[in-house]
Structure formats: C-alpha cells, structure tokens
Enzyme design. Structure first.
Site: not given
Ligand code: AMP
Ligand code: ZN
Length: 113
Positions: A97, A99
């Site tokens: 999703h 980000h």
């Molecule tokens: P990516 O590797 O670019 O897909 O980044 C995903 C990010 O989401 C990582 O930096 C994780 O630490 C973060 N993440 C995963 N689960 C959560 C959560 N429940 N709340 C906040 N951040 C999260």
């Molecule tokens: Zn989503």
C-alpha cells in the site's frame, strides 16, 4: 481486509498518527531508521507506485506536500530530510500500500544501501 495499512486507515490497527485529513494519513514508522521516520499514505488503497494511474496525480502530490509540511513543522526544512517510495522487491517494499517515507534528524548516506 488484509492490507496492513488499510487496517491502520480504518482504525483496526493502532498507529502513532502525526497527521490526518480526508485523503491521507501520516504516522510514525514502527521501526524508525532515523530520529524522524514518518510514513505518509493515501487512505485509498494503491498497491505500488506501478499502480498509480491517470487521475492519481493529485493524491501523489498531496503525499509529497504532506511530507514536506511535516518536515517543516518538525524543524527539518532547512537542515534537510529525505522522502522515499520503495517499489517492489529489489527496492525492499514490504507493505503493498504505497507509502512515502519521510526521514530526518541524522546525516543520510548516499547512495542508499
Ligand atoms: P517498505 O519496506 O518501504 O514497504 O516500508 C514499510 C515500512 O512499514 C517499514 O519501514 C516498517 O517498519 C513499517 N511498518 C510496518 N508495520 C508497521 C506498523 N504497524 N506501524 C507503523 N509502521 C509499520
Ligand atoms: Zn491498503
């Protein structure tokens, strides 16, 4: 609903929110890689940057402007900060999703690892 970030949008999973409006939400990354590490996401599910389509220009612009506004509010506008979208496996995308990572508060290496 299986998407982790859709569940954060719905409130099913808690997050440390730093900003929310009708279209986007921003929250602290659970595993921060810098003193400031915020994720800015659209409320509407878009899986990867490859899935950003015609008509999605506004929401992507809103993600970028929201990240810049948070950086400024936290005092990093002049010092500097980094924004990153990871797309798919080789870039390390783990949550499908989109980000926008906002990182600040330490010197960030370049090129990235
Ligand atoms: P990516 O590797 O670019 O897909 O980044 C995903 C990010 O989401 C990582 O930096 C994780 O630490 C973060 N993440 C995963 N689960 C959560 C959560 N429940 N709340 C906040 N951040 C999260
Ligand atoms: Zn989503």
């Amino acid at each position: 609903m299986s998407c982790l970030f859709c569940r954060i949008v719905s409130g099913e999973i808690p997050a440390s929110k730093v900003y929310e409006d009708a279209d986007v939400i921003a929250f602290n990354d659970i595993n921060p890689q810098a003193p400031l590490h915020v994720l800015v996401i659209p409320k509407r599910h878009i899986a990867t940057l490859n899935d950003v389509g015609d008509g999605d220009e506004a929401i992507v612009g809103t993600l970028v402007r929201t990240a810049a506004a948070i950086a400024s509010e936290k005092g990093f506008a002049e010092r500097g900060y980094r924004t990153v979208f990871n797309c798919n496996a080789e870039a390390g995308q783990t949550v499908f999703h989109i980000h926008l990572h906002l990182l600040a508060g330490r010197r960030l290496g370049w090129p990235p690892g």
